[in-house]
Structure formats: C-alpha cells, structure tokens
Design an enzyme around this catalytic site. Structure first.
Site, PDB file in Angstrom:
ATOM      1  N   ALA A  24     -68.317 -33.130 -52.124  1.00 60.76           N
ATOM      2  CA  ALA A  24     -69.222 -32.440 -53.072  1.00 60.76           C
ATOM      3  C   ALA A  24     -70.798 -32.896 -53.013  1.00 60.76           C
ATOM      4  CB  ALA A  24     -68.596 -32.927 -54.560  1.00 60.76           C
ATOM      5  N   ARG A  73     -76.456 -21.311 -50.372  1.00 58.28           N
ATOM      6  CA  ARG A  73     -76.347 -20.031 -50.419  1.00 58.28           C
ATOM      7  C   ARG A  73     -76.097 -19.205 -51.782  1.00 58.28           C
ATOM      8  NH1 ARG A  73     -71.525 -20.063 -46.400  1.00 58.28           N
ATOM      9  NH2 ARG A  73     -71.520 -22.014 -46.887  1.00 58.28           N
ATOM     10  N   GLY A 108     -72.892 -32.784 -42.626  1.00 62.05           N
ATOM     11  CA  GLY A 108     -71.670 -31.995 -42.399  1.00 62.05           C
ATOM     12  C   GLY A 108     -70.311 -32.701 -42.959  1.00 62.05           C
ATOM     13  N   TYR A 146     -77.535 -13.406 -96.718  1.00 65.94           N
ATOM     14  CA  TYR A 146     -77.861 -14.612 -95.948  1.00 65.94           C
ATOM     15  C   TYR A 146     -77.556 -15.888 -96.893  1.00 65.94           C
ATOM     16  CZ  TYR A 146     -79.951 -18.576 -93.784  1.00 65.94           C
ATOM     17  OH  TYR A 146     -80.247 -19.853 -93.216  1.00 65.94           O
ATOM     18  N   SER A 157     -75.789  -8.496-107.443  1.00 64.63           N
ATOM     19  CA  SER A 157     -76.377  -8.223-106.273  1.00 64.63           C
ATOM     20  C   SER A 157     -78.017  -8.280-106.258  1.00 64.63           C
ATOM     21  CB  SER A 157     -76.217  -6.566-105.945  1.00 64.63           C
ATOM     22  OG  SER A 157     -74.768  -6.392-105.873  1.00 64.63           O
TER      23      SER A 157
HETATM   24  C1  UD1 Z   1     -65.777 -25.102 -44.775  1.00 62.44           C
HETATM   25  C2  UD1 Z   1     -65.143 -25.615 -43.303  1.00 62.44           C
HETATM   26  C3  UD1 Z   1     -64.679 -23.956 -43.034  1.00 62.44           C
HETATM   27  C4  UD1 Z   1     -63.721 -23.590 -43.985  1.00 62.44           C
HETATM   28  C5  UD1 Z   1     -64.352 -23.453 -45.253  1.00 62.44           C
HETATM   29  C6  UD1 Z   1     -63.374 -23.288 -46.710  1.00 62.44           C
HETATM   30  C7  UD1 Z   1     -66.175 -27.053 -42.068  1.00 62.44           C
HETATM   31  C8  UD1 Z   1     -67.195 -27.405 -40.980  1.00 62.44           C
HETATM   32  N1  UD1 Z   1     -65.727 -25.970 -42.514  1.00 62.44           N
HETATM   33  O1  UD1 Z   1     -67.069 -24.460 -44.750  1.00 62.44           O
HETATM   34  O2  UD1 Z   1     -63.846 -24.126 -41.802  1.00 62.44           O
HETATM   35  O3  UD1 Z   1     -63.023 -22.329 -43.776  1.00 62.44           O
HETATM   36  O4  UD1 Z   1     -65.051 -24.816 -45.713  1.00 62.44           O
HETATM   37  O5  UD1 Z   1     -63.978 -23.081 -47.822  1.00 62.44           O
HETATM   38  O6  UD1 Z   1     -65.810 -27.975 -42.892  1.00 62.44           O
HETATM   39  N2  UD1 Z   1     -70.148 -30.918 -47.985  1.00 62.44           N
HETATM   40  C9  UD1 Z   1     -70.293 -32.261 -48.100  1.00 62.44           C
HETATM   41  N3  UD1 Z   1     -71.263 -32.941 -47.236  1.00 62.44           N
HETATM   42  C10 UD1 Z   1     -71.849 -32.132 -46.405  1.00 62.44           C
HETATM   43  C11 UD1 Z   1     -71.404 -30.949 -45.951  1.00 62.44           C
HETATM   44  C12 UD1 Z   1     -70.510 -30.350 -46.995  1.00 62.44           C
HETATM   45  O7  UD1 Z   1     -69.962 -33.180 -49.021  1.00 62.44           O
HETATM   46  O8  UD1 Z   1     -72.484 -32.621 -45.430  1.00 62.44           O
HETATM   47  C13 UD1 Z   1     -69.263 -30.615 -48.962  1.00 62.44           C
HETATM   48  C14 UD1 Z   1     -69.660 -29.458 -49.625  1.00 62.44           C
HETATM   49  O9  UD1 Z   1     -70.419 -29.815 -50.834  1.00 62.44           O
HETATM   50  C15 UD1 Z   1     -68.581 -28.411 -50.051  1.00 62.44           C
HETATM   51  C16 UD1 Z   1     -67.540 -28.748 -49.067  1.00 62.44           C
HETATM   52  O10 UD1 Z   1     -68.116 -30.026 -48.307  1.00 62.44           O
HETATM   53  O11 UD1 Z   1     -67.998 -28.933 -51.441  1.00 62.44           O
HETATM   54  C17 UD1 Z   1     -67.604 -27.894 -47.834  1.00 62.44           C
HETATM   55  O12 UD1 Z   1     -69.017 -27.546 -47.250  1.00 62.44           O
HETATM   56  P1  UD1 Z   1     -69.292 -26.046 -47.051  1.00 62.44           P
HETATM   57  O13 UD1 Z   1     -70.948 -26.196 -46.808  1.00 62.44           O
HETATM   58  O14 UD1 Z   1     -69.162 -25.289 -48.473  1.00 62.44           O
HETATM   59  O15 UD1 Z   1     -68.704 -25.495 -45.831  1.00 62.44           O
HETATM   60  P2  UD1 Z   1     -67.941 -24.037 -45.353  1.00 62.44           P
HETATM   61  O16 UD1 Z   1     -69.301 -23.393 -44.779  1.00 62.44           O
HETATM   62  O17 UD1 Z   1     -67.303 -23.583 -46.893  1.00 62.44           O
HETATM   63 MG    MG Z   2     -67.624 -24.076 -48.731  1.00 61.51          MG
END
Ligand code: UD1
Ligand code: MG
Length: 463
Positions: free
Chosen positions: A11, A17, A79, A371, A410
């Site tokens: 999270a 986006r 990531g 009121y 009234s």
């Molecule tokens: C991710 C998956 C994808 C999958 C999809 C499903 C990866 C690389 N990709 O993509 O294969 O189909 O979810 O919903 O895992 N987050 C962190 N730290 C970070 C990056 C992300 O905590 O550095 C958390 C985000 O807050 C989010 C979750 O990880 O809650 C997923 O990240 P998000 O960027 O939504 O990944 P997707 O592009 O949806």
């Molecule tokens: Mg996602």
C-alpha cells in the site's frame, strides 16, 4: 483462520493513474476506504495483524488504518518486489522462518475469504513454493500476463508494459495476490533485479526465479473475475464500487429487504436495513445509517448517519443527516432533518419542514412548511403550518421549548429563548417573544379592522 500465516498488504504507491491528491487506497467505495476491504479480508484469514507496506501519505494511511495493521516503511517506491522486501525484513526480524506468507494488494478489494481459503488449500495440497491467483479477462488491459508452457505450467508473468504483441494477447492475468512459503520468499527476494521497462523491482519476477531454482509454482484461476479487480483509475474505482453495491443489495435482499429497482439505489456497505422494509428507486443511504423493519423509503430519499426505527415512512425527497427517527413516524415529502434531530415515536414531520437540533416527543407534529431549530417539542404538541423558531440572534443560538400538548397556530414566530407551557395555545400569526404559561392563550397579532363599503368606493374611484 490459519495459524502460521503472515499477511502482507502492499500500500505504499500513490496511484498516479487516479490523478488525485489522495492516495489510491484511501479512496472510498460504498462508504469505506478501499483498503478497509483488504483489511477485512486479512483479518478473516489470519489471526495476526497484517504487515502493511506504506510510503506515500503514510500519516493519513496510519491514521485511517490505526492498529489494524503493523507497518513497514518503503521510503522510495521502487516496485512491488521492493515493497515486499521491506515487509520481509520485519518478519525475518521477528523470527518468521517457516509457514506461509500471503501477499495482498491494497488496491484489490473484492476478493472473497473463501477464495483465499481455496488458494491456501491448493498451495498446501500441491506443496508449492508459490501459488498465485489469476483470472481470465476479455480485456486484459494493464494487468501482468500469465505465460504457461506447453504442459500448462506457469512459467512467468510479463507486465503489460514489457510485453510484446503476442504476450499482450494472453487473457489470463495476475490478480496481484500471492501465497509464498516464507522460506522461499525470503531467499529469493534478495535475487530480484530492476532491469525492465520501468526500472522497478517486480514481485512478479520471483516466479521465474523460483522456477529456475526448481521450485513448484502453481496458479489458481478465480471463477468470478470480479474478485480480482484492481483499482488503478477512476473508471476501475467505479467498477469496483458497482460490484460492492451489487453485493450489498444482494445481501440485503437475502435478509428480507425489498428493492423496487435495485440498480438505482446507492447504499454504503456500512448500512443496516431490517426485513420487510421497502426501498424505492433512487434512494441513497450512507455512513452509519440503520433502518428498522417494516419501513417504506420512498424515491429520492438521502440519509446519512441516520437511525430509523420500525414501521417508519420516509416520503419522497427527504434529506436527513445525523438524526434519529422513532418507530411509526412519518417524515416528508421533502423534509430536511439536519444534525441533532431526534423524532420520537409516531412523530409527523411533513413537507418542507426543516429541523436542526430539535427533539420531538411522542406524537408531536409539524406537518407543513416550518423551521424548527434548537428546540424541544413535547409529546403531542402540534406545530401549525409556517411556524418558525427564530433561534439565531446574530450572535448565538437560543433555545425554544414547546411543552407537551401545546398548540402553535400557523405562521407563528417563536423568538428564542422562549417557552410555551404545557397545553398552552398560541394564536395563528403571532410573534412570541415572552414565555407562555401552561394552559393559557397567547396572541400577538394586531386586531382585525373592517371598513364597510371600502371596496365599492375604490372601484368607483378607478372609473
Ligand atoms: C500489479 C502486478 C500485475 C498485476 C496487478 C494486479 C507487479 C509488478 N505487477 O500491477 O502483474 O496484474 O498488480 O492488480 O507487481 N506498491 C508498493 N510499492 C511500490 C509499488 C507498488 O507498495 O513500490 C503497491 C501499490 O500501492 C499497490 C500494489 O503495490 O497497492 C500494486 O501496485 P500497482 O502499481 O497498482 O501495480 P499494478 O500496475 O496494478
Ligand atoms: Mg494495481
């Protein structure tokens, strides 16, 4: 409940986006932050509080989530793999070596606990190092694609951004929910690299690493693809909300609530409704609203944090917030109950009546165009059409008390602070500035004058 199961919730990402000032997981669907649904899921599946990886807006997240999770900080969002490394560090420090680790995404809120239980069973049965949840979508969009070999074994996950056209056409995708054996997760996390289109550490690359190391990797396809929907954009948020709405209404119907047109209502997942209540189209019920049984909620009613008793009739267009409505009461059409309104049993508040911090005793009535603010209205008191409590003197709010059984004619103005005693009458059209003793009559209008023949004389003048 599964012992020996740690849950990690990802999270830390902002959710670019969403194009929002607010972090994605705190956006609300059906009245709750989407991460709350994920927390419910976690608490359903493990008795240990999950480790939540937070980064962006971590103060707001911690404020919202509180003690429902333990926290791992990810300073830079490098990531999903990097995010899991931060949580793994905490678990390893706590001495977790064996058992399983379930990884949930904070932005995937619709998964059912039974589905996760199925995933855990499958993982144990097959003796996998990793079992992931996948789904089949007609439009796989931005999800990671599941690549299987000739014999159907999962080979790797390719992110949409890194996929060529052939891989993009694969319609089985990664749901973002993973069950790892703790040991294999910790060992292989260290081997992740960030050489891909995004320059990120992808959690999904662990799959390839495990395969190379000769470990078993399995995938379970979820039957209802709604369960794995993620929230990455406003459009996906709307889709997720509509699924939750559908579930909320289905559940209420199974509990005995009638919906005349279920597609049109908006009901938070926090709302409770008793059996034999009938909900008309275009009704919005929010927050901690709780409705008893045998009620009728007519079209266009909007209730937020309202407690409604049994056999209550709320008529068309009524708006109420932070109020209570007693058994057998009737409200509306087009009434406005503002915070602090408490209507007792069998009260009637009619059309175009506004109330605020007003307490009505049993059987009291204000049927038309009034009121009533900062007021205490006794049982069976009757407030005539157009009565106004003048509660605000420009500096402070003052209180009006109308005692039991009083009758307010009234078009009366009650200039607060003022009290009308038990059983007293106020003549129509009065401006009441002084207390009225019990059982008396108060009148303050100017006496009527009759000028005989005046109209005829006027008409003569005009000729
Ligand atoms: C991710 C998956 C994808 C999958 C999809 C499903 C990866 C690389 N990709 O993509 O294969 O189909 O979810 O919903 O895992 N987050 C962190 N730290 C970070 C990056 C992300 O905590 O550095 C958390 C985000 O807050 C989010 C979750 O990880 O809650 C997923 O990240 P998000 O960027 O939504 O990944 P997707 O592009 O949806
Ligand atoms: Mg996602």
């Amino acid at each position: 409940m599964s012992d020996n199961l740690e849950v990690i919730i990802l999270a830390a990402g902002l959710g670019t986006r969403m194009k929002s000032r607010t972090i994605k997981i705190l956006h609300r669907a059906a009245g709750r932050p989407i991460v709350d649904y994920v927390l419910d899921l976690a608490s359903n599946i493990s008795s240990r509080p999950p480790v939540m990886v937070i980064g962006h807006q971590r103060d707001s997240v911690q404020q919202s989530v509180g003690s429902r999770a333990r926290y791992a900080i990810q300073e830079e969002q490098l990531g999903t793999g990097h995010a899991v490394m931060q949580a793994a560090r905490i678990l390893e420090a706590e001495g977790v070596r064996s058992g399983n680790v379930l990884i949930l995404s904070g932005d995937v809120p619709l998964t059912r606990p039974e589905t996760l239980k199925g995933l855990i069973d499958e993982h144990r049965r097959a003796g996998n190092a990793l079992t992931l949840l996948t789904m089949k979508l007609d439009e796989p969009g931005l999800y990671g694609r599941i690549v299987r070999d000739g014999s159907g074994n999962v080979q790797k996950i390719v992110e949409a951004k890194d996929a060529d056209d052939a891989i993009k056409r694969i319609n089985e995708v990664n749901a973002g929910i993973y069950l790892f054996s703790a040991e294999h997760l910790f060992d292989n996390l260290r081997k992740l690299s960030n050489s891909n289109a995004q320059g990120e550490y992808y959690l999904t690359d662990l799959l390839g690493a495990l395969r190379t190391a000769g470990q078993r990797v399995g995938a379970m396809i979820v039957t209802d693809p709604d369960e794995a929907l993620g929230v990455n954009s406003r459009a996906e948020l709307a889709t997720v909300e509509s699924v939750i709405q559908r579930r909320v209404v289905q559940k209420l119907m199974s509990e005995g609530v009638t919906f005349r047109n279920p597609q049109t209502v908006v009901i938070d997942s926090t709302v409770v409704i008793g059996n034999d209540t009938v909900v008309y189209p275009y009704v919005t019920l929010e927050g901690s609203t709780k409705i008893g049984s045998g009620c009728v909620i007519e079209p266009g009613v909007h209730l937020r944090d309202v407690i409604v008793g049994n056999d209550v009739h709320v008529k068309t267009g009524t708006v109420a917030e932070e109020s209570e409505i007693g058994d057998h009461a009737t409200v509306g059409p087009y009434a406005h109950l503002r915070p602090g309104t408490r209507l007792g049993e069998s009260v009637k508040v009619g059309n175009f009546v506004e109330t605020k911090k007003a307490i009505f005793g049993k059987g009291a009535k204000a049927s038309h165009l009034s009121y009533i603010g900062d007021a205490d209205v006794g049982a069976d008191a009757n407030i005539g059409a157009g009565t106004i409590t003048c509660n605000y003197d420009g500096v402070r709010k003052n209180k009006t008390t109308i005692e039991e059984g009083a009758f307010i004619g009234s078009d009366t103005q009650l200039v607060a602070p003022v009290r009308v005693g038990k059983g007293a009458y106020v003549g129509a059209g009065s401006t009441i500035t002084k207390d009225v003793p019990a059982d008396s009559l108060a009148l303050s209008r100017t006496p009527q004058r009759i000028v005989e023949g005046w109209a005829n004389r006027k008409r003569e003048e005009k000729k």
